[in-house]
Enzyme design. Sequence first.
Site, PDB file in Angstrom:
ATOM      1  N   LEU A 170      17.526  91.460  59.017  1.00 45.08           N
ATOM      2  CA  LEU A 170      18.476  92.467  58.572  1.00 45.08           C
ATOM      3  C   LEU A 170      17.997  93.802  59.116  1.00 45.08           C
ATOM      4  O   LEU A 170      16.792  94.041  59.196  1.00 45.08           O
ATOM      5  CB  LEU A 170      18.547  92.539  57.037  1.00 45.08           C
ATOM      6  CG  LEU A 170      19.033  91.299  56.291  1.00 45.08           C
ATOM      7  CD1 LEU A 170      18.970  91.552  54.777  1.00 45.08           C
ATOM      8  CD2 LEU A 170      20.442  90.915  56.699  1.00 45.08           C
ATOM      9  N   ASP A 171      18.926  94.670  59.475  1.00 46.37           N
ATOM     10  CA  ASP A 171      18.536  96.002  59.927  1.00 46.37           C
ATOM     11  C   ASP A 171      17.767  96.726  58.835  1.00 46.37           C
ATOM     12  O   ASP A 171      17.914  96.426  57.639  1.00 46.37           O
ATOM     13  CB  ASP A 171      19.771  96.826  60.308  1.00 46.37           C
ATOM     14  CG  ASP A 171      20.513  96.256  61.502  1.00 46.37           C
ATOM     15  OD1 ASP A 171      19.884  95.532  62.293  1.00 46.37           O
ATOM     16  OD2 ASP A 171      21.716  96.533  61.633  1.00 46.37           O
ATOM     17  N   LYS A 172      16.995  97.701  59.229  1.00 43.09           N
ATOM     18  CA  LYS A 172      16.180  98.463  58.282  1.00 43.09           C
ATOM     19  C   LYS A 172      16.997  98.964  57.093  1.00 43.09           C
ATOM     20  O   LYS A 172      16.590  98.835  55.936  1.00 43.09           O
ATOM     21  CB  LYS A 172      15.530  99.647  58.996  1.00 43.09           C
ATOM     22  CG  LYS A 172      14.796 100.614  58.075  1.00 43.09           C
ATOM     23  CD  LYS A 172      14.316 101.849  58.819  1.00 43.09           C
ATOM     24  CE  LYS A 172      13.709 102.863  57.864  1.00 43.09           C
ATOM     25  NZ  LYS A 172      13.313 104.114  58.556  1.00 43.09           N
ATOM     26  N   ARG A 272      28.176  95.981  62.474  1.00 42.33           N
ATOM     27  CA  ARG A 272      28.286  97.407  62.782  1.00 42.33           C
ATOM     28  C   ARG A 272      29.073  97.626  64.073  1.00 42.33           C
ATOM     29  O   ARG A 272      29.951  98.497  64.149  1.00 42.33           O
ATOM     30  CB  ARG A 272      26.887  98.012  62.903  1.00 42.33           C
ATOM     31  CG  ARG A 272      26.065  97.887  61.631  1.00 42.33           C
ATOM     32  CD  ARG A 272      24.579  98.148  61.874  1.00 42.33           C
ATOM     33  NE  ARG A 272      24.335  99.530  62.300  1.00 42.33           N
ATOM     34  CZ  ARG A 272      23.148  99.962  62.684  1.00 42.33           C
ATOM     35  NH1 ARG A 272      22.098  99.131  62.723  1.00 42.33           N
ATOM     36  NH2 ARG A 272      22.993 101.230  63.047  1.00 42.33           N
TER      37      ARG A 272
END
Length: 347
Positions: A170-172, A272
């Site tokens: 998962l992205d930060k 995104r």
Amino acid sequence: MAHVSSPPGSQVRQERWHEADQLDGADDLHEEEAIEVRETLIDAEAHGQRLDRVLVSLVPEFSRTWLQQLVAQGAVQLDGQSVCQPSRKLKAGQRLRVELRPTPQSQAFRPEAIALSVVYEDEHLLVIDKPAGLVVHPAAGHWSGTLLNALLAHHAGASALPRAGIVHRLDKDTSGLLVVGKTQEAVTALTRAIAARNVHREYLALVHGEIRQPQALSTIDAPIGRDPRSRVRMAVVPSGRSARTDVALVAVAAGCSAVRCTLHTGRTHQIRVHLACRGFPLVGDSLYGGHEALGLRRQALHAWRLRLEHPVEARPLAFEAPLPADFAAAWHAVVDGPRTGPPAGLQ
């Protein structure tokens, strides 16, 4: 609640090469942390040359960038005095000394006592509710304090697994559910299940713009690859890898839309990029055209549901992660529903 359903150059004559004595308390450190010291006497050939150039010849296995950082840290001395300018011109007869301190990269894969929100755990796998702000894997700018560091401290077997058992990321700034293997058997099975698209991952997102024709967004099937104009971004490009995201509209209000996204592939920044390419960037996602809104100061993306088959026992597992406080408040501002329990409009 979650539930289960190269040699040195000729201009420098290297004279000594040794390891410094261990510092007090070093019993708690790995042996490779002993600081190596290299010294040399600057000869006529090196006279007038820049310090950083001479260092590259003395320590060819380190990058010039890292050697310049060692200079800035005071780890380089000329005639016993620290020198802090990489461009400093050297003189014949000076004695150069450099302490080869470990690079951040060399210290990245170490256990750190970082609290984890464990949703489910058995001897084969671990499901974590990752908070926004936690980096999953060490990378430039984040060589410590990551989920990988936490996993290495959480269970002994992680050190023997590739990426400590991490099979997807998962992205930060994305919060929510993430599955990790605890054995090689589980890691292999989970990796294959994800590749075969047998792991169901559902996200909640808030986007800028009021979606009035949801059918146009119901399935976004567009290849994703590196943005040719920016290496830090991904983009929809013909040469990219196939990527599919299903999008369901939940609510529209305040110039924003709440949506539920289901991943069929797991490309970098997929949700995104897909939503931004249709003109609906995520709230708070400045990289792809979003901005702060609804009180959110990070991208409005939450990995809400996770369903998979147990990698060893072959039984179904299902989990849900509650919305974190910042996301819940923003979600409530768009979706008219209760602040607790399942998010309004979702079943």
